[in-house]
Design a protein around this motif. Structure first.
Motif, PDB file in Angstrom:
ATOM      1  N   ALA A 171      33.494  -4.011  32.460  1.00  0.00           N
ATOM      2  CA  ALA A 171      32.990  -5.023  33.868  1.00  0.00           C
ATOM      3  C   ALA A 171      32.280  -6.319  33.328  1.00  0.00           C
ATOM      4  CB  ALA A 171      31.954  -4.175  34.808  1.00  0.00           C
ATOM      5  N   ASP A 172      31.284  -5.797  32.338  1.00  0.00           N
ATOM      6  CA  ASP A 172      30.559  -7.003  31.907  1.00  0.00           C
ATOM      7  C   ASP A 172      31.458  -8.157  31.187  1.00  0.00           C
ATOM      8  OD1 ASP A 172      28.251  -5.701  32.729  1.00  0.00           O
ATOM      9  OD2 ASP A 172      27.837  -4.891  30.851  1.00  0.00           O
ATOM     10  N   VAL A 173      32.470  -7.600  30.540  1.00  0.00           N
ATOM     11  CA  VAL A 173      33.338  -8.651  29.671  1.00  0.00           C
ATOM     12  C   VAL A 173      33.995  -9.283  30.770  1.00  0.00           C
ATOM     13  CG1 VAL A 173      35.059  -8.776  27.882  1.00  0.00           C
ATOM     14  CG2 VAL A 173      33.265  -7.260  27.743  1.00  0.00           C
ATOM     15  N   GLN A 174      34.553  -8.481  31.791  1.00  0.00           N
ATOM     16  CA  GLN A 174      35.545  -9.061  32.579  1.00  0.00           C
ATOM     17  C   GLN A 174      34.827 -10.071  33.534  1.00  0.00           C
ATOM     18  OE1 GLN A 174      36.822  -5.686  35.087  1.00  0.00           O
ATOM     19  NE2 GLN A 174      38.330  -5.263  33.651  1.00  0.00           N
ATOM     20  N   ALA A 175      33.454  -9.830  33.908  1.00  0.00           N
ATOM     21  CA  ALA A 175      32.563 -10.960  34.561  1.00  0.00           C
ATOM     22  C   ALA A 175      32.380 -12.274  33.884  1.00  0.00           C
ATOM     23  CB  ALA A 175      31.321 -10.269  34.971  1.00  0.00           C
ATOM     24  N   VAL A 176      32.170 -12.015  32.484  1.00  0.00           N
ATOM     25  CA  VAL A 176      31.899 -13.147  31.581  1.00  0.00           C
ATOM     26  C   VAL A 176      33.216 -13.894  31.429  1.00  0.00           C
ATOM     27  CG1 VAL A 176      31.329 -13.646  29.171  1.00  0.00           C
ATOM     28  CG2 VAL A 176      29.984 -11.936  30.377  1.00  0.00           C
ATOM     29  N   VAL A 177      34.332 -13.134  31.265  1.00  0.00           N
ATOM     30  CA  VAL A 177      35.663 -13.908  31.115  1.00  0.00           C
ATOM     31  C   VAL A 177      36.192 -14.812  32.141  1.00  0.00           C
ATOM     32  CG1 VAL A 177      38.117 -13.586  30.554  1.00  0.00           C
ATOM     33  CG2 VAL A 177      36.442 -12.356  29.097  1.00  0.00           C
ATOM     34  N   GLY A 178      35.810 -13.951  33.230  1.00  0.00           N
ATOM     35  CA  GLY A 178      36.269 -14.677  34.549  1.00  0.00           C
ATOM     36  C   GLY A 178      35.430 -15.713  34.921  1.00  0.00           C
ATOM     37  N   GLU A 179      33.986 -15.810  34.573  1.00  0.00           N
ATOM     38  CA  GLU A 179      33.116 -17.054  34.897  1.00  0.00           C
ATOM     39  C   GLU A 179      33.582 -18.077  33.950  1.00  0.00           C
ATOM     40  OE1 GLU A 179      28.607 -18.202  34.904  1.00  0.00           O
ATOM     41  OE2 GLU A 179      29.248 -15.740  34.335  1.00  0.00           O
ATOM     42  N   ALA A 180      33.869 -17.606  32.692  1.00  0.00           N
ATOM     43  CA  ALA A 180      34.132 -18.658  31.715  1.00  0.00           C
ATOM     44  C   ALA A 180      35.265 -19.515  31.999  1.00  0.00           C
ATOM     45  CB  ALA A 180      34.182 -17.983  30.270  1.00  0.00           C
ATOM     46  N   ILE A 181      36.532 -18.687  32.322  1.00  0.00           N
ATOM     47  CA  ILE A 181      37.706 -19.342  32.726  1.00  0.00           C
ATOM     48  C   ILE A 181      37.617 -20.129  34.020  1.00  0.00           C
ATOM     49  CG2 ILE A 181      40.230 -18.916  33.470  1.00  0.00           C
ATOM     50  CD1 ILE A 181      40.192 -16.341  31.626  1.00  0.00           C
ATOM     51  N   THR A 182      37.108 -19.610  35.077  1.00  0.00           N
ATOM     52  CA  THR A 182      36.800 -20.474  36.079  1.00  0.00           C
ATOM     53  C   THR A 182      35.776 -21.570  35.917  1.00  0.00           C
ATOM     54  OG1 THR A 182      36.825 -18.452  37.489  1.00  0.00           O
ATOM     55  CG2 THR A 182      36.079 -20.369  38.413  1.00  0.00           C
ATOM     56  N   ARG A 183      34.972 -21.610  35.233  1.00  0.00           N
ATOM     57  CA  ARG A 183      34.360 -22.775  34.847  1.00  0.00           C
ATOM     58  C   ARG A 183      34.993 -23.938  34.258  1.00  0.00           C
ATOM     59  NH1 ARG A 183      30.836 -20.821  31.555  1.00  0.00           N
ATOM     60  NH2 ARG A 183      29.097 -19.799  33.313  1.00  0.00           N
ATOM     61  N   TRP A 318      41.236  -9.220  30.586  1.00  0.00           N
ATOM     62  CA  TRP A 318      40.589  -8.654  29.574  1.00  0.00           C
ATOM     63  C   TRP A 318      40.929  -7.185  29.574  1.00  0.00           C
ATOM     64  CZ3 TRP A 318      38.126  -7.965  25.611  1.00  0.00           C
ATOM     65  CH2 TRP A 318      37.077  -7.027  25.245  1.00  0.00           C
ATOM     66  N   GLY A 319      41.249  -6.431  30.430  1.00  0.00           N
ATOM     67  CA  GLY A 319      41.709  -5.019  30.382  1.00  0.00           C
ATOM     68  C   GLY A 319      43.166  -4.983  29.604  1.00  0.00           C
TER      69      GLY A 319
END
Length: 435
Positions: A171-183, A318-319
């Protein structure tokens, strides 16, 4: 377990200081040497007493020499006993100044040791010289060149990678990856890049296959759905026209549309294809230079990225990546591990033959080590002094005595022997000069 072993176990770890059974065994050796040194002291004392008694009984000659040697031997033995004992405890429990040096000066000794290490070992020059002499790059290259060693490193890296992926929370990695890609997607303008890519595609004619595919599919669809096309045309006719006229118009429109699509499919030089080429070329130019077109593309991008479906795809990426990496790390024949092994073997071969690479690697290591020792010298030396300060004074004294006490007892023995010889020499010279 003996009483001594139980005591050693009980005192292990006092003040962060480990007193082991091996230390206790060494202490037993120290006690044996103490007994030997003490027995020698008692021996010279007995010799002194017998020589003195012989001299008092009227025996002349040798009793004086023996008594002088024995007396000086006792003095030397007692002096060295005092010196050795004063290192670890107060002789006979008396509060004599400058005794029990190790227990009372433990913290100062720790600080001095830390300062000594910092000044003589933790300096950039010393570290660089030592690392350069070790030839780490060459040794590492020779070691990695062995296939068995490369296999071992690959296996260890795979284990470490799996462990790291296991510890990470999805969950943490997915949040970080999602935020990084979106930004990243929101910050980067994509229209010019798309325009340049489209421009190259049109210039190379790479889009012709796509046009061929669209024309072929359009032709097949028209052939299959001819009735639907004619019904649509008839449904759009005015209500006042006769139905047979609407049917004729629908058939005509369908035939013309089918002819047009067929010609586009079969004629590479069809005017409509040229129009598509010009449209795509103009669109590519607008994507790069037209402000309105670029703004529309950016708005479309933002709307697309913000859609829940796209966010779910980004989060689930990420999964998929994690499962792929875990599977590759576990499989010894996976491309990931095979490439890692090949890279290690190649690196090892280069490190053994490429002098420039060796110098570069050694320079990196020396710079890194020099940075660590110069930046964290205070922390490293304080670790030594703080650790020594945390030791129990009595246990520290016992441990040090266990390691060096046996040699110190030889000082007592040597003091007895040297004192006796010195006393004999002094007595002999004095007697010769006086007699």
């Amino acid at each position: 377990m003996s009483t001594t072993d139980r005591e050693a176990t009980r005192t292990a770890g006092v003040g962060g200081f480990s007193y082991t059974a091996e230390d206790e065994e060494k202490r037993r050796g120290v006690r044996r040497m103490k007994a030997t040194a003490t027995a020698l002291l008692l021996l010279v004392a007995v010799v002194y007493a017998l020589a003195t008694w012989a001299g008092a009984s009227g025996v002349t000659g040798w009793p004086g020499y023996v008594a002088a040697a024995a007396e000086a031997g006792m003095v030397g033995a007692l002096a060295d006993w005092f010196a050795v004992t004063a290192l670890f405890r107060r002789p006979m429990g008396l509060p004599i100044p400058h005794t029990a040096i190790i227990p009372t000066k433990k913290d100062q000794l720790g600080e001095s040791l830390g300062k000594f290490v910092g000044e003589n070992f933790l300096s950039a020059g010393v570290v660089r010289t030592r690392l350069h002499a070790l030839d780490i790059a060459g040794r590492l290259g020779a070691w990695l060149s062995e296939p068995a060693h490369a296999d071992r490193v690959t296996a260890e890296l795979s284990t470490a990678l799996r462990g790291a992926l296991t510890v990470l929370r999805d969950a943490d990695v997915q949040a970080v990856v999602g935020e990084a890609i979106t930004r990243r997607a929101e910050a980067a303008e994509i229209a010019p890049g798309i325009g340049k890519t489209l421009d190259r595609v049109v210039a190379d004619g790479a889009h012709h296959r796509a046009v061929d595919l669209v024309c072929a599919r359009a032709h097949d669809w028209l052939v299959t759905h001819g009735d639907s096309v004619m019904d649509a045309v008839q449904g759009g006719a005015p209500g006042w026209t006769p139905r047979f006229v609407d049917r004729k118009v629908g058939e005509r429109v369908y035939k013309e549309l089918l002819r047009f699509v067929t010609e586009m499919r079969d004629m590479p030089a069809h005017p409509a294809r040229g129009a598509i080429d010009r449209f795509l070329g103009d669109f590519a130019a607008d994507l790069q230079a037209d402000t309105d077109t670029r703004a529309r593309v950016e708005r479309l991008k933002s709307d697309l990225v913000a859609r829940p479906e796209v966010q779910d795809i980004i989060a689930s990426a990420w999964g998929s990546v994690r499962a792929m990496i875990m599977s590759a790390a576990e499989d010894e024949q996976s491309e990931l591990r095979l490439r890692a092994r090949a890279s290690l073997l190649s690196l090892g071969a280069r490190l053994t033959t490429d002098a420039q690479l060796q110098r570069k690697v050694e320079g990196w290591l020396e710079d890194a080590a020099a940075y660590v020792v110069t930046t964290y010298r205070t922390e490293i030396t304080s670790l030594i002094s703080d650790t020594v300060a945390g030791w129990d004074a009595d246990q520290t004294s016992r441990k040090i005595e266990a390691h060096i006490g046996r040699d110190l007892q030889f000082i007592r023995i040597n003091g007895t022997v040297v004192g006796a010889l010195a006393g004999l020499l002094i007595y002999t010279v004095s007697h010769s000069l006086g007699g």
